[in-house]
Design a protein around this motif. Sequence first.
Motif, PDB file in Angstrom:
ATOM      1  N   ASN A 202      19.438 -27.803   8.351  1.00  0.00           N
ATOM      2  CA  ASN A 202      19.822 -27.048   7.151  1.00  0.00           C
ATOM      3  C   ASN A 202      19.368 -27.730   5.860  1.00  0.00           C
ATOM      4  N   GLN A 203      18.128 -28.186   5.850  1.00  0.00           N
ATOM      5  CA  GLN A 203      17.596 -28.898   4.688  1.00  0.00           C
ATOM      6  C   GLN A 203      16.766 -28.000   3.769  1.00  0.00           C
ATOM      7  N   PHE A 204      16.602 -26.734   4.123  1.00  0.00           N
ATOM      8  CA  PHE A 204      15.830 -25.821   3.286  1.00  0.00           C
ATOM      9  C   PHE A 204      16.747 -24.934   2.449  1.00  0.00           C
ATOM     10  N   SER A 205      16.325 -24.640   1.227  1.00  0.00           N
ATOM     11  CA  SER A 205      17.040 -23.645   0.418  1.00  0.00           C
ATOM     12  C   SER A 205      16.711 -22.248   0.945  1.00  0.00           C
ATOM     13  N   GLN A 206      17.455 -21.250   0.472  1.00  0.00           N
ATOM     14  CA  GLN A 206      17.177 -19.875   0.879  1.00  0.00           C
ATOM     15  C   GLN A 206      15.752 -19.465   0.481  1.00  0.00           C
ATOM     16  N   ALA A 207      15.319 -19.897  -0.699  1.00  0.00           N
ATOM     17  CA  ALA A 207      13.969 -19.553  -1.158  1.00  0.00           C
ATOM     18  C   ALA A 207      12.913 -20.201  -0.266  1.00  0.00           C
ATOM     19  N   GLN A 208      13.142 -21.457   0.117  1.00  0.00           N
ATOM     20  CA  GLN A 208      12.183 -22.141   0.991  1.00  0.00           C
ATOM     21  C   GLN A 208      12.137 -21.496   2.380  1.00  0.00           C
ATOM     22  N   LEU A 209      13.312 -21.082   2.877  1.00  0.00           N
ATOM     23  CA  LEU A 209      13.344 -20.389   4.161  1.00  0.00           C
ATOM     24  C   LEU A 209      12.544 -19.086   4.084  1.00  0.00           C
ATOM     25  N   GLY A 210      12.745 -18.358   2.980  1.00  0.00           N
ATOM     26  CA  GLY A 210      12.007 -17.106   2.801  1.00  0.00           C
ATOM     27  C   GLY A 210      10.507 -17.335   2.794  1.00  0.00           C
ATOM     28  N   ALA A 211      10.086 -18.390   2.095  1.00  0.00           N
ATOM     29  CA  ALA A 211       8.658 -18.709   2.037  1.00  0.00           C
ATOM     30  C   ALA A 211       8.133 -19.073   3.422  1.00  0.00           C
ATOM     31  N   LEU A 212       8.904 -19.866   4.166  1.00  0.00           N
ATOM     32  CA  LEU A 212       8.490 -20.275   5.508  1.00  0.00           C
ATOM     33  C   LEU A 212       8.365 -19.064   6.427  1.00  0.00           C
ATOM     34  N   PHE A 213       9.363 -18.187   6.417  1.00  0.00           N
ATOM     35  CA  PHE A 213       9.337 -17.022   7.295  1.00  0.00           C
ATOM     36  C   PHE A 213       8.168 -16.099   6.961  1.00  0.00           C
ATOM     37  N   LEU A 214       7.901 -15.914   5.677  1.00  0.00           N
ATOM     38  CA  LEU A 214       6.822 -15.009   5.272  1.00  0.00           C
ATOM     39  C   LEU A 214       5.442 -15.578   5.599  1.00  0.00           C
ATOM     40  N   VAL A 215       5.251 -16.868   5.353  1.00  0.00           N
ATOM     41  CA  VAL A 215       3.925 -17.432   5.618  1.00  0.00           C
ATOM     42  C   VAL A 215       3.649 -17.487   7.122  1.00  0.00           C
ATOM     43  N   MET A 216       4.691 -17.758   7.920  1.00  0.00           N
ATOM     44  CA  MET A 216       4.510 -17.771   9.373  1.00  0.00           C
ATOM     45  C   MET A 216       4.252 -16.367   9.908  1.00  0.00           C
ATOM     46  N   ARG A 217       4.893 -15.380   9.270  1.00  0.00           N
ATOM     47  CA  ARG A 217       4.648 -13.988   9.650  1.00  0.00           C
ATOM     48  C   ARG A 217       3.207 -13.599   9.353  1.00  0.00           C
ATOM     49  N   LYS A 218       2.702 -14.072   8.212  1.00  0.00           N
ATOM     50  CA  LYS A 218       1.349 -13.722   7.791  1.00  0.00           C
ATOM     51  C   LYS A 218       0.289 -14.365   8.687  1.00  0.00           C
ATOM     52  N   LYS A 219       0.471 -15.644   8.999  1.00  0.00           N
ATOM     53  CA  LYS A 219      -0.592 -16.359   9.715  1.00  0.00           C
ATOM     54  C   LYS A 219      -0.429 -16.345  11.234  1.00  0.00           C
ATOM     55  N   THR A 220       0.802 -16.091  11.747  1.00  0.00           N
ATOM     56  CA  THR A 220       1.192 -16.155  13.161  1.00  0.00           C
ATOM     57  C   THR A 220       1.121 -17.598  13.688  1.00  0.00           C
ATOM     58  N   MET A 221       1.859 -17.848  14.746  1.00  0.00           N
ATOM     59  CA  MET A 221       1.938 -19.191  15.314  1.00  0.00           C
ATOM     60  C   MET A 221       0.749 -19.501  16.211  1.00  0.00           C
ATOM     61  N   THR A 222       0.306 -20.736  16.148  1.00  0.00           N
ATOM     62  CA  THR A 222      -0.647 -21.236  17.135  1.00  0.00           C
ATOM     63  C   THR A 222       0.129 -21.649  18.388  1.00  0.00           C
ATOM     64  N   SER A 223      -0.580 -21.861  19.481  1.00  0.00           N
ATOM     65  CA  SER A 223       0.070 -22.333  20.710  1.00  0.00           C
ATOM     66  C   SER A 223       0.746 -23.687  20.489  1.00  0.00           C
ATOM     67  N   GLU A 224       0.092 -24.549  19.712  1.00  0.00           N
ATOM     68  CA  GLU A 224       0.656 -25.871  19.442  1.00  0.00           C
ATOM     69  C   GLU A 224       1.947 -25.755  18.652  1.00  0.00           C
ATOM     70  N   GLU A 225       1.969 -24.889  17.652  1.00  0.00           N
ATOM     71  CA  GLU A 225       3.187 -24.682  16.867  1.00  0.00           C
ATOM     72  C   GLU A 225       4.304 -24.102  17.736  1.00  0.00           C
ATOM     73  N   PHE A 226       3.948 -23.112  18.534  1.00  0.00           N
ATOM     74  CA  PHE A 226       4.925 -22.461  19.409  1.00  0.00           C
ATOM     75  C   PHE A 226       5.591 -23.493  20.326  1.00  0.00           C
ATOM     76  N   ASP A 227       4.771 -24.298  21.007  1.00  0.00           N
ATOM     77  CA  ASP A 227       5.303 -25.308  21.921  1.00  0.00           C
ATOM     78  C   ASP A 227       6.123 -26.358  21.181  1.00  0.00           C
ATOM     79  N   THR A 228       5.651 -26.768  20.005  1.00  0.00           N
ATOM     80  CA  THR A 228       6.324 -27.840  19.271  1.00  0.00           C
ATOM     81  C   THR A 228       7.658 -27.374  18.704  1.00  0.00           C
TER      82      THR A 228
END
Length: 304
Positions: free
Chosen positions: A17-43
Amino acid sequence: DFTSEEARKTMNLLMDNQFSQAQLGALFLVMRKKTMTSEEFDTFLDAWHTKYPPGKCVPSSLLLGNPFDGKKRSLPMSLFAAIILEQVGHPVFVGGTEGLGPKYGLGGGEVLASLKESCGTKLSLFPKYWDQDELFPFCKEVKEARNQIGLRSFLHTIEKCVNPFGAENAILTLHHQPYIERFVNYAQKNFKCSLLFFGDEGAADLGLRKAHQAIRVRGDQIEESQVDAKDFALEELKSEYSCTMEDCLKFWQKALIEGSSKELNWLKVHVALLLYALGKGSSVESLMDEASSSIETAAKGLNS
């Protein structure tokens, strides 16, 4: 893309729980845009399981990886089939949560609780359902940000694969073709047998509009097939049921108590699908007799 080190750090920060709501929003949106790699998924999943270690492997068990955000317009058949598997010695583990978008609606926990109440003590074995907000507190903390985004995020994808009770096998539902490779790699490393399934509305259920792609992974052995409701003459139920609690209980009554042929056949196919995910048979069709026998065992308990 994240390196493995960056992905692990990101997931650990999220779980702490170290991210603010704004940072979480940014993380979710950028991951949605670029999609996960296999390495990210596994990690991401490895970081999750490192912080919350799975239990000891349970033989002949199945993780039912349905989406956690609910809402089906049709019956949750995989949940009905999971109850049948429990009666014949195959423990099933199902996760979920309430109030998670973008598809709010009748959740797996509600369905199982209601069916358990309706069955009373006649069926003593039910799938192990866990609420992820209770088991993984960070999920509750980030739910508001997930709902404000209003789109499925990378958490929607990986939480279906989390295995807290050590299921030996899994049926993991997919929405998008690009994720097949990620799921195959993960399945090979973490389950004895996995069925990757493009089911109805993202769940491990058969729909009537099209054939469903199924990929069974057993180590290096990968079997691809199509499962089509039309091959089992299921069209008769097309418009009779929706995903309401009333209809869930009505279907259960028809299939298990009354033994109505339409409902019984629909249930039989879904039991066969879950048996196939356990590594049994050469196809869903080849398991229909075993599915019938499993349902008969459950029905005897209900009708005793």
